[in-house]
Design an enzyme around this catalytic site. Structure first.
Site, PDB file in Angstrom:
ATOM      1  N   GLY A  12       0.781  -1.235   0.000  1.00 25.71           N
ATOM      2  CA  GLY A  12       0.000   0.000   0.000  1.00 25.71           C
ATOM      3  C   GLY A  12       0.807   1.276   0.000  1.00 25.71           C
ATOM      4  O   GLY A  12       0.295   2.343   0.363  1.00 25.71           O
ATOM      5  N   ASN A  14       1.793   2.956  -2.568  1.00 22.62           N
ATOM      6  CA  ASN A  14       1.207   3.868  -3.561  1.00 22.62           C
ATOM      7  C   ASN A  14      -0.097   4.463  -3.034  1.00 22.62           C
ATOM      8  O   ASN A  14      -0.386   5.638  -3.266  1.00 22.62           O
ATOM      9  CB  ASN A  14       0.986   3.132  -4.885  1.00 22.62           C
ATOM     10  N   ARG A  66     -12.996 -18.501 -10.214  1.00 21.86           N
ATOM     11  CA  ARG A  66     -12.466 -17.176 -10.586  1.00 21.86           C
ATOM     12  C   ARG A  66     -13.593 -16.250 -11.051  1.00 21.86           C
ATOM     13  O   ARG A  66     -13.614 -15.065 -10.738  1.00 21.86           O
ATOM     14  CB  ARG A  66     -11.438 -17.362 -11.725  1.00 21.86           C
ATOM     15  N   ASN A 108      -3.623   2.529 -13.650  1.00 19.29           N
ATOM     16  CA  ASN A 108      -2.703   1.588 -13.006  1.00 19.29           C
ATOM     17  C   ASN A 108      -1.307   2.192 -12.978  1.00 19.29           C
ATOM     18  O   ASN A 108      -0.929   2.950 -13.875  1.00 19.29           O
ATOM     19  CB  ASN A 108      -2.679   0.257 -13.799  1.00 19.29           C
ATOM     20  N   HIS A 110       2.567   1.076 -13.153  1.00 17.40           N
ATOM     21  CA  HIS A 110       3.410  -0.074 -13.489  1.00 17.40           C
ATOM     22  C   HIS A 110       4.864   0.319 -13.243  1.00 17.40           C
ATOM     23  O   HIS A 110       5.294   1.400 -13.684  1.00 17.40           O
ATOM     24  CB  HIS A 110       3.194  -0.501 -14.948  1.00 17.40           C
ATOM     25  N   GLU A 148      -8.358  -3.666 -22.130  1.00 15.13           N
ATOM     26  CA  GLU A 148      -8.563  -5.107 -21.955  1.00 15.13           C
ATOM     27  C   GLU A 148      -7.281  -5.924 -22.026  1.00 15.13           C
ATOM     28  O   GLU A 148      -7.267  -7.114 -21.761  1.00 15.13           O
ATOM     29  CB  GLU A 148      -9.611  -5.594 -22.971  1.00 15.13           C
ATOM     30  N   ASP A 151      -1.276  -4.065 -19.264  1.00 14.23           N
ATOM     31  CA  ASP A 151      -0.350  -2.923 -19.350  1.00 14.23           C
ATOM     32  C   ASP A 151      -0.329  -2.314 -20.755  1.00 14.23           C
ATOM     33  O   ASP A 151       0.707  -1.827 -21.224  1.00 14.23           O
ATOM     34  CB  ASP A 151       1.089  -3.365 -18.966  1.00 14.23           C
ATOM     35  N   ALA A 180       9.701   7.613  -8.527  1.00 10.25           N
ATOM     36  CA  ALA A 180       8.808   7.676  -9.689  1.00 10.25           C
ATOM     37  C   ALA A 180       7.354   7.378  -9.307  1.00 10.25           C
ATOM     38  O   ALA A 180       6.474   8.230  -9.420  1.00 10.25           O
ATOM     39  CB  ALA A 180       9.285   6.692 -10.770  1.00 10.25           C
ATOM     40  N   GLU A 181       7.083   6.172  -8.805  1.00 10.94           N
ATOM     41  CA  GLU A 181       5.686   5.777  -8.576  1.00 10.94           C
ATOM     42  C   GLU A 181       4.942   6.715  -7.631  1.00 10.94           C
ATOM     43  O   GLU A 181       3.817   7.149  -7.932  1.00 10.94           O
ATOM     44  CB  GLU A 181       5.633   4.365  -8.005  1.00 10.94           C
TER      45      GLU A 181
HETATM   46  C1  GRF Z   1       5.105  -2.008  -6.521  1.00  5.65           C
HETATM   47  O1  GRF Z   1       6.160  -2.698  -7.160  1.00  5.65           O
HETATM   48  C2  GRF Z   1       4.305  -1.268  -7.551  1.00  5.65           C
HETATM   49  O2  GRF Z   1       5.113  -0.835  -8.609  1.00  5.65           O
HETATM   50  C3  GRF Z   1       3.391  -2.296  -8.081  1.00  5.65           C
HETATM   51  O3  GRF Z   1       3.007  -3.034  -6.908  1.00  5.65           O
HETATM   52  C4  GRF Z   1       4.121  -3.035  -5.980  1.00  5.65           C
HETATM   53  C5  GRF Z   1       3.697  -2.751  -4.571  1.00  5.65           C
HETATM   54  O4  GRF Z   1       3.053  -1.518  -4.524  1.00  5.65           O
HETATM   55  N1  GRF Z   1       2.308  -1.669  -8.799  1.00  5.65           N
HETATM   56  P1  GRF Z   1       2.361  -0.986  -3.143  1.00  5.65           P
HETATM   57  O5  GRF Z   1       3.473  -0.738  -2.145  1.00  5.65           O
HETATM   58  O6  GRF Z   1       1.418  -2.068  -2.660  1.00  5.65           O
HETATM   59  O7  GRF Z   1       1.675   0.283  -3.551  1.00  5.65           O
END
Ligand code: GRF
Length: 211
Positions: A12, A14, A66, A108, A110, A148, A151, A180-181
């Site tokens: 979490g 991000n 699923r 998203n 990436h 769909e 990435d 970056a993220e």
């Molecule tokens: C990170 O590598 C992010 O790039 C990918 O998920 C991983 C964990 O992200 N999208 P977070 O710490 O759970 O946000």
């Protein structure tokens, strides 16, 4: 007000970046109305609870197959009535019906410069292991709309991060997240909230100042 539902799977960080940017007033007119995880007991849920954000867990373990899991996940998201769905470290492939329910309203983050090091199997540390194995000198992160494919949706923002000779997958992952993220995802949300992101011929045009 742009209402977000944030989907998470693990740490979490991000999600935390979004929460912190909203608190600091760097993102205005945005509210995280719900956090939904596909895993129980992950730190992302604790981060949401600490911020007073309602949480839910929709785990594949609780469904016979699923398809039922996918249906429950989409139903849970619909209940939150989001303007924008944010995949923040969410490691479940978004099914076709879900994408169709929210066209160009799912984004998203990436951990690579799409179209490099993306697609099936490219998530988490696997991405950075492949970057180091290939010996590239620059990697980074990408925020994109979800379509769909895997990435493959229109790219909103990217940021480059230098690869260091002494990098391990873990050190590189941390630097890509930190440099970056955690910058890009909140910024993309802010631009969308301000109506500055348009898609023209399948490509994103940002009509405001990116910096
Ligand atoms: C990170 O590598 C992010 O790039 C990918 O998920 C991983 C964990 O992200 N999208 P977070 O710490 O759970 O946000």
């Amino acid at each position: 007000m742009l209402t977000l539902t944030v989907l998470v799977s693990g740490g979490g960080t991000n999600l935390q970046a979004i929460i912190d940017n909203i608190r600091a007033g760097l993102i205005r007119d945005v509210k995280i109305s719900s956090v939904i995880s596909n895993n129980y007991g992950v730190k992302a849920l604790a981060r949401a609870e600490e911020a007073g954000i309602p949480t839910r867990v929709i785990s594949p373990r609780d469904f016979d197959d699923r398809e039922q899991f996918h249906a429950a996940l989409l139903a849970a998201v619909r209940e939150t009535a989001p303007d924008l769905v944010v995949l923040a470290g969410f490691l479940v492939a978004i099914p076709k019906e879900f994408v169709e329910a929210y066209p160009n309203r799912i984004i998203n983050i990436h951990p690579a410069l799409i179209p490099a090091f993306c697609g099936k199997g490219m998530y988490g540390l696997h991405v950075h292991e492949a970057v180091l194995a290939r010996g590239v000198k620059v990697t980074g992160a990408t925020v994109h709309f979800v379509d769909e494919g895997t990435d493959t949706g229109p790219i909103i923002l990217q940021r480059a991060v230098a690869v260091r000779q002494d990098d391990t997958p873990e050190s590189l992952q941390l630097r890509v997240m930190r440099d970056a993220e955690w910058e890009l995802l909140p910024r993309a949300i802010d631009l969308i909230a301000r109506g500055l992101v348009q898609i023209v011929d399948g490509r994103v045009i940002i009509t405001g100042d990116i910096e």
